[in-house]
Design an enzyme around this catalytic site. Structure first.
Site, short mmCIF file in Angstrom:
data_model
loop_
_atom_site.label_atom_id
_atom_site.label_comp_id
_atom_site.label_asym_id
_atom_site.label_seq_id
_atom_site.Cartn_x
_atom_site.Cartn_y
_atom_site.Cartn_z
N ASP A 27 63.45 19.11 70.06
CA ASP A 27 64.32 20.04 70.77
C ASP A 27 65.64 20.16 70.01
OD1 ASP A 27 65.21 21.74 72.70
OD2 ASP A 27 65.26 20.29 74.33
N ASP A 121 63.72 27.17 70.81
CA ASP A 121 64.39 25.99 70.24
C ASP A 121 63.66 24.69 70.47
OD1 ASP A 121 64.83 25.88 72.96
OD2 ASP A 121 66.91 25.26 72.80
N GLU A 122 62.38 24.72 70.84
CA GLU A 122 61.66 23.47 71.05
C GLU A 122 60.17 23.66 70.81
OE1 GLU A 122 61.40 21.97 75.09
OE2 GLU A 122 61.92 23.95 75.87
#
Length: 427
Positions: A27, A121-122
């Site tokens: 993350d 974003d992860e």
């Protein structure tokens, strides 16, 4: 769960036995804020909030300095600035975030093809097959963190465990800029002291129901009679929570990336009471949703209307169609019918949105013996052709050409306007 400001950060030393921790959750740290700060290094140690300064805006992201003041993503900007008057507000640049996201995801796929992106974003990575080339899970996690920083200037946090659920918890606990490995044999010791809110799927209402039964920690869920859990949260949820409390999560990496819904929504600068204006906005959104469906070769069987009132209460109304569609006029008529029921009571609208769900392939859509939407479909396909050549906005319905102040559009990183935080940003 870890606090969003990183105050309970936990990381792993070099001597951990990570042979069973082959599932990674990676993350990015305060992703949107961190990307903006690449261009403003002088602000790194100051509270920074990403969003628009207008009174009706919401926080898109906040750096860890701002989070220590209680500022979090999806919070109304007015509240954020009351909590942290010294916060520096920077405008979001979604195109830049998408570009950096692609760069980061490319680093992940360099390490293993078993990558499941969750959001901008992860991602989850299964590194069991990559150990012979890149080393142990912990070594892979460290190499990824080093490469992300070297190639983008950003930091990320990595959780490694034997299951997806525990890996995601571990990455949250490692924030910011950390690595936490939970070997399979340590799973229960890691899970059981955590609050019940740490369990996947426990929202505010479920948490209150569990706390009402005296179930405060994951170990309480693990040892509670299943019948008690079923009475509190239902049969399916009870079984899921019980399994998670013992670290049971059989899910593997999903390499099939299906879009589950397509939607547009806007937050108005001032509450809107003009029903005609709201219907015009619904038409604009329905056309945009339909165009995106057609562009991706999809049709939708369910359409959803979303309204948020001046008091922040939110309602949704869904309608399932007899035949799936990607025609904007059909989507509009369905959401407008739901809207008319709600509008009859008199409303002050802060946010309005349209979403299409239950998506499927658009091959053969509208090819029945009788197609009530055939004329509209042909017209909208013609608009698609004009748009592809000259750009969006050249052709619009007459109802959208009137005056009036336009709503503020908070644009989702993948092109979908959204009044809240784009999926994934927040940690």
């Amino acid at each position: 769960m870890s606090r969003q400001d990183g105050s309970d950060r936990q990381t792993t030393g070099a001597d951990v036995d990570d042979t069973t921790a082959t599932m990674l959750h990676i993350d990015m740290d305060a992703f949107f804020a961190s990307v903006e700060l690449l261009d403003h290094p002088e602000l790194v140690h100051l509270p920074v909030v990403i969003g628009h300064r207008s009174g009706r805006s919401v926080v898109t992201a906040a750096n860890y300095v701002a989070r220590k003041y209680g500022v979090n993503s999806a919070m109304p900007m007015a509240i954020a600035l009351r909590r942290c008057p010294a916060a520096i507000v920077l405008e979001p640049h979604m195109g830049r975030y998408v570009e950096v996201s692609r760069q980061v995801m490319g680093i992940f796929t360099d390490m293993t093809p078993m990558v499941e992106p969750l959001s901008i974003d992860e991602a989850f990575l299964d590194v069991a097959g990559a150990r012979r080339v890149h080393g142990s899970p912990a070594e892979i996690g460290r190499e990824i963190r080093a490469r992300v920083f070297a190639e983008t200037g950003l930091t990320c946090s990595v959780g490694a465990a034997s299951t997806k659920f525990v890996a995601k918890l571990a990455s949250g606990r490692a924030k910011p800029d950390g690595l936490l490995v939970i070997p399979a044999e340590d799973t229960i010791a890691f899970l059981h002291p955590l609050p019940v809110g740490a369990l996947w799927g426990v929202g505010a209402s479920t948490e209150q129901a569990l706390l009402g039964l005296g179930l405060r920690h994951v170990r309480d869920i693990a040892h509670a009679p299943l019948e008690m859990l079923q009475r509190a949260v239902g049969v399916a949820s009870a079984h899921k929570l019980h399994d998670l409390s013992w670290g049971i999560d059989p899910r593997t990496i999903n390499l099939e990336r299906e879009e589950k819904s397509v939607g547009h929504e806007v937050t108005f600068e001032h509450d809107v009471t003009d029903v005609a204006r709201l219907r015009s906005e619904l038409l604009r959104q329905a056309d945009a949703v339909a165009a995106k469906l057609r562009g991706n070769g999809l049709v939708a069987r369910t359409v959803v209307l979303k309204l948020r009132y001046a008091d922040f209460s939110t309602v949704t109304r869904s309608r399932t169609l007899a035949e799936p569609t990607n025609v904007g006029r059909r989507i509009y008529e369905e959401v407008a019918a739901s809207f008319d029921v709600l509008a009859a009571r008199g409303i002050r609208v802060r946010l309005i949105g349209v979403r299409a769900e239950q998506l499927g392939s658009g091959d053969g859509a509208g090819m029945g013996l009788w197609d009530d939407d055939d004329d509209w479909r042909e017209a909208e396909l013609a608009v698609d052709t004009v748009t592809a050549r000259f750009g969006r906005g050249i052709v619009r319905p007459a109802s959208q050409l009137g005056g009036g102040s336009a709503p503020k559009r908070d644009v989702h990183p993948f092109g979908t306007p959204n009044a809240a935080t784009p999926q994934g940003e927040g940690e």
